[in-house]
Design an enzyme around this catalytic site. Structure first.
Site, PDB file in Angstrom:
ATOM      1  N   GLY A  31       0.429  -2.108   5.438  1.00 24.36           N
ATOM      2  CA  GLY A  31       0.127  -3.621   6.063  1.00 24.36           C
ATOM      3  C   GLY A  31      -1.697  -4.673   6.552  1.00 24.36           C
ATOM      4  O   GLY A  31      -1.586  -4.155   5.161  1.00 24.36           O
ATOM      5  N   THR A  63       1.209  -1.153  -0.288  1.00 23.02           N
ATOM      6  CA  THR A  63       0.266  -0.049   0.020  1.00 23.02           C
ATOM      7  C   THR A  63       0.801   0.985  -0.068  1.00 23.02           C
ATOM      8  O   THR A  63       1.958   0.867   0.581  1.00 23.02           O
ATOM      9  CB  THR A  63      -0.825   0.155   1.462  1.00 23.02           C
ATOM     10  OG1 THR A  63      -1.433  -1.206   1.502  1.00 23.02           O
ATOM     11  CG2 THR A  63      -1.540   1.476   1.439  1.00 23.02           C
ATOM     12  N   GLY A 115      -4.287  -5.467   6.747  1.00 23.10           N
ATOM     13  CA  GLY A 115      -5.798  -4.354   7.107  1.00 23.10           C
ATOM     14  C   GLY A 115      -6.402  -4.458   7.864  1.00 23.10           C
ATOM     15  O   GLY A 115      -6.717  -3.151   8.888  1.00 23.10           O
TER      16      GLY A 115
END
Ligand code: GLY
Length: 345
Positions: free
Chosen positions: A248, A196, A250
């Site tokens: 990471g 992300t 979520g």
């Protein structure tokens, strides 16, 4: 189409898309600008600082910064080239927050749009809502002039196909001989991608803006939404206090609204580093209560990294386990540094 022409047409499409909803620049102020990002965001913080120095809004600067990574077909964690869901379809999540207005917008499970963070800005500006999902989000994006593109690059498709062919020895999909598997496929499959990009920006007037954008967990169940588009989970800011965001696994942030907690701890006077560590401890304690989220050694399974920037320019990156990295531009130069881990393994 040649790779050069493909990249040139992608860049042109990106630039016109990013103009949708961007504010004209105003005269720059005298505050020292800062930008922080996840480890894949070096180009993002450089771009963001370049823009705020010219008087651009901090959120617009953050969106343009992460757009470089969203448009990069070689980055498999976000936008074009992001790894798809289990059906081989790329579904993106993104959110934005704007400090001066405390505005926020997000899109989840949106398909065929290269710059979901820019769509999230338009959700914030041109609707009374904060979150649009799936086909509704795509229709809204199209209505505002965002072009549809095929986000599944050939490289991402090949990585997905290999995952599909190797995941269940009892099904009817058969992988090619091991020696025919390209190195980029092997590298991409280990570990599972939760990549992300987050970017928080403090502009030359002392105002904040932030965004988080992602293709989410690779091979997710179609429709799965992570923390990135959830205000308070994958990002949060308060223009009086500071800004925070995460990358990471979520689900750990959805269960704790971690980014909002970090900003609240900064409001209480904690340094961004202490605020992050406090929230990492909260996640590690709460989430390890669930056996499905617990490793054999009793610690929480899965990692998250956080990036926090206070109104007065202090910053930190931290994670539950080692491995996280952050990009920072302090107004003088940009660099990538490790995140401080809560646990050493
Ligand atoms: N943090 C990104 C995701 O879990 O989707």
């Amino acid at each position: 189409m040649s790779r050069r022409r493909f990249l040139a047409s992608t860049a042109a499409a990106s630039m016109s898309t990013l103009a949708i909803g961007a504010a004209p620049p105003k005269p720059a102020g005298h505050h020292r600008p800062m930008a922080i990002s996840s480890g894949n965001g070096l180009r993002a913080v450089e771009k963001a600082i370049e823009l705020v120095r010219k008087g651009h809004d901090p959120l617009d600067a953050a969106i343009e910064g992460v757009a470089i990574v969203e448009a990069d077909p070689k980055d498999h964690s976000v936008g074009l080239g992001g790894l798809p869901n289990e059906d081989g379809v790329v579904e993106l999540d993104a959110a934005v927050m704007h400090g001066p207005t405390h505005g926020g917008g997000s899109v989840a499970s949106i398909r065929n749009i290269m710059h979901p963070a820019a769509v999230a800005r338009v959700v914030m500006q041109r609707s009374r809502h904060c979150l649009l999902v799936g086909p509704g989000a795509l229709r809204f994006a199209r209505a505002h002039g965002f072009p549809e593109v095929n986000l599944l690059t050939d490289e991402a498709r090949q990585i997905w196909l290999h995952w599909k062919e190797t995941r269940d020895p009892k099904d009817d999909w058969l992988p090619p001989p091991e020696e025919n598997v390209a190195a980029f496929i092997r590298e991409a499959l280990e570990p599972r991608v939760t990549g992300t990009i987050h970017c928080s920006v403090l502009d030359t007037h002392g105002d904040l803006g932030c965004t988080t954008t992602t293709s989410g967990l690779s091979w997710k169940i179609p429709g799965r939404v992570g923390d990135s588009p959830i205000l308070g989970a994958g990002l949060f800011l308060d223009n009086e206090v500071g800004s925070a965001g995460s990358t990471g696994v979520g689900e750990l942030n959805l269960l704790n609204l971690s980014s909002a907690l970090i900003v609240e701890q900064m409001r209480r006077g904690l340094h961004p580093k202490d605020a992050i560590m406090d929230v990492c401890k909260t996640i590690a304690t709460r989430c390890a209560r669930d056996p499905r989220r617990r490793r054999k050694d009793g610690r929480v399974a899965g990692n998250v990294s956080f990036y926090a920037l206070s109104k007065d320019g202090k910053f930190a990156g931290g994670s539950i386990y080692p491995g996280g990295r952050m990009a920072v531009h302090d107004g003088d130069h940009a660099r990538v540094i490790p995140c401080d881990p809560l646990f050493d393994r």
